[in-house]
Design a protein around this motif. Sequence first.
Motif, mmCIF file in Angstrom:
data_model
loop_
_atom_site.group_PDB
_atom_site.id
_atom_site.type_symbol
_atom_site.label_atom_id
_atom_site.label_comp_id
_atom_site.label_asym_id
_atom_site.label_seq_id
_atom_site.Cartn_x
_atom_site.Cartn_y
_atom_site.Cartn_z
ATOM 1 N N THR A 458 0.997 -1.345 -0.253
ATOM 2 C CA THR A 458 -0.262 -0.217 -0.039
ATOM 3 C C THR A 458 0.283 1.291 -0.344
ATOM 4 O OG1 THR A 458 -1.749 -1.340 1.090
ATOM 5 C CG2 THR A 458 -1.698 0.678 1.324
ATOM 6 N N ALA A 459 0.532 2.428 -0.809
ATOM 7 C CA ALA A 459 1.186 4.102 -0.987
ATOM 8 C C ALA A 459 0.515 4.731 0.032
ATOM 9 C CB ALA A 459 1.134 4.177 -2.415
ATOM 10 N N LEU A 460 1.298 4.664 0.795
ATOM 11 C CA LEU A 460 1.298 6.132 2.602
ATOM 12 C C LEU A 460 2.112 6.997 2.529
ATOM 13 C CD1 LEU A 460 -1.786 6.319 4.444
ATOM 14 C CD2 LEU A 460 -0.193 5.082 6.105
ATOM 15 N N THR A 461 1.731 8.046 2.611
ATOM 16 C CA THR A 461 2.079 9.169 3.083
ATOM 17 C C THR A 461 2.071 9.717 4.004
ATOM 18 O OG1 THR A 461 1.809 10.427 1.152
ATOM 19 C CG2 THR A 461 3.572 8.843 0.516
ATOM 20 N N LEU A 462 2.968 11.165 4.049
ATOM 21 C CA LEU A 462 2.554 11.868 5.677
ATOM 22 C C LEU A 462 3.555 12.882 5.424
ATOM 23 C CD1 LEU A 462 -0.383 12.434 7.982
ATOM 24 C CD2 LEU A 462 1.845 11.444 9.208
#
Length: 667
Positions: A458-462
């Motif tokens: 899964t691609a997840l950024t912050l």
Amino acid sequence: MHRRTLTAATALGVLFSSVTLVAAGAGSAAAADSSRILPLKSSGDMVVDGVHHRVFISDPTAGQVVVTDYAGTVIATVGSLPGVHGLELSPDSGTLYAAVHDATAIVAIDTATATETRRWSTGQGAGPAYVALTGGKLWFSYGASGDGNIGSLDPNATDPGLTLGQDTGRTFYEAPILDASPGAPGTLAAGSPGQSPVELAVYDVSSGTASRTAHAWDPGNTGGGNLQDLAVTPDGKDVVTASGAPYYQAVYKLTDLSADGKYVTNTYPNAVDIAPNGDVAAGTFSWYDPDVHVFKPGTSMPLRQYDFPNTGNSSGADTLAPAGLAWAPDESRLFALSENDNNVYSLRILEAPTKAGTTLAVNAPATATRAKPLTLTGTLSSSAAFPAGTKVSVTRTDDESPSGKPLGTAAVAADGSYSFTDTPPAGGKVTYTVTYAGDDAHAGATAAHAVSVAKTATALTLNNDGKVYGYGSDVSFTAHLGTTYKNRTVEIWADPYGSDKPNTLVKKGTVDSSGNLSATVHLTRDTKVSAKFTGDTRYAAKTVTNSAYTKVKISTSLSGWYKTATAWNQKYHYFRQSKDPVHNTTMSMYPGRKYQFQVQRYADGAWHTTDSEYLALDRYGKDAVTLTGTPPIGPRFRIRASYIDPTSGDNVNTTTYGAWKYFVFTR
């Protein structure tokens, strides 16, 4: 507020340098054999009622008949039957007859209600041991050592016509085992229990009186002894015996007790029961070998064998109780009574015993990738050949199909092998269950294999990682979620430094059409801000964590000056040489926190530290320092309070330098 003093010589006069974390598939029977522990102290006889689906087991020591259902669950107990042993079921399954030795009585028990309905006394010295129905009468054996005999009564008559001493030939040493068969009405078989060599007799009882038609010591000249059980075949042709020796269940003709075959088992035969279709269940007392052997009539090789587990404390497994086998009349089950070395009895329910045992194995990779093909392979085997066209069915169980999804069938080759290819849509634990339904000649079987299927990353950024913010800032953090299957929910968490502040959920929600979710975090300390995606059936869970650094809040002031003025591009405070300056500090507080107190003097075109030390704050985050002594007139000074991570006593904020306060001394 702390009040402290520093001499001018210390604070102003000396120059210092600056301090700066499948299982492999296995074969198993589809029809699940099971067992239940029973409240028995001993065992005598066992019969099965196919009308009410009940099993009746006599317990001589406890003086009771225990009644179970077909699952082995105890549903009733019939008591007050001291020394009860032999049991016989009426042809309509409505009445169970029990030989109650110590009460010298035959007892009738209603099978539907499991209650005693009638009792016939057999007289003093005639305590019955075994019972059998044939020729319109109930026959029973009785007698002490050296005086075994046979009696009869009519259980359907008002006057039962009790008759003892029916065997007028040579008397049995003790009460013999009795059996009869509908296939030979009016014929009664008898055998002396525990005796060596084996002694058998056959009687014609069709007239109401027993007349010996055959008798034999050691029939067949086998040298056998220690008779434990016997059964007459449904066709009335033979009697099958179970003796401690020889190591087979011997077969004798009822006409003359001549040998008529054998069912080869293993050490210490102790039980035999014959199904209505003629299938033979032969039991043995065997610690380390199979305990139950099922034969088709007249065959030499067992169709099925069962080996009991070890539920006790000895090295040997549980053993079959003497005469501890009984067929369900429809042959759907075979009941076996076992005992362990702790005298614990279990009723074992053996499913589909007349069908050849089937072993099913399945193999698959331990790990696989979601949405990529994987192949199951396995084998189906049995002692009896499978017909052409045999198939096994395959079911996949995963998070998207928790109740299982049928995938189709796989053809079984002539050598018993099969293969099946599937593309798992979901990740996580995926279980493939392969089932063979069975047929008229084979028991069904089931095998399963669990595969760990990797989900798609899964691609997840912050955002805002590593940024520094002022004390009390309200900062918007935005998480961005890439492609997923169904779950579009993201959580944003804030975990301030320090053990006194828990990790807290700031916001949980569905991302917008651009894949974003934002939450505002109020920052007073360094904070770990995390975005969490819990995953779905196809995409893996993911967590990203950023560090947001937060300054402390610092407020400082000077007191005791007589004027201020702008000089050298700074605001300077002017003190009389005779006045002691006071430096006041207020800082956001944390237990044990100190601040860096620093004084510098301007000389030779540069600022030089003259004093630097860490001073404690009070519980309100305040402190005041008074500079005493006689300072020099003319030189420029500056002073400040700072928080230095971690030398200020903690690490919950990022290093924060206070503003310099500039001052000079005059006369």
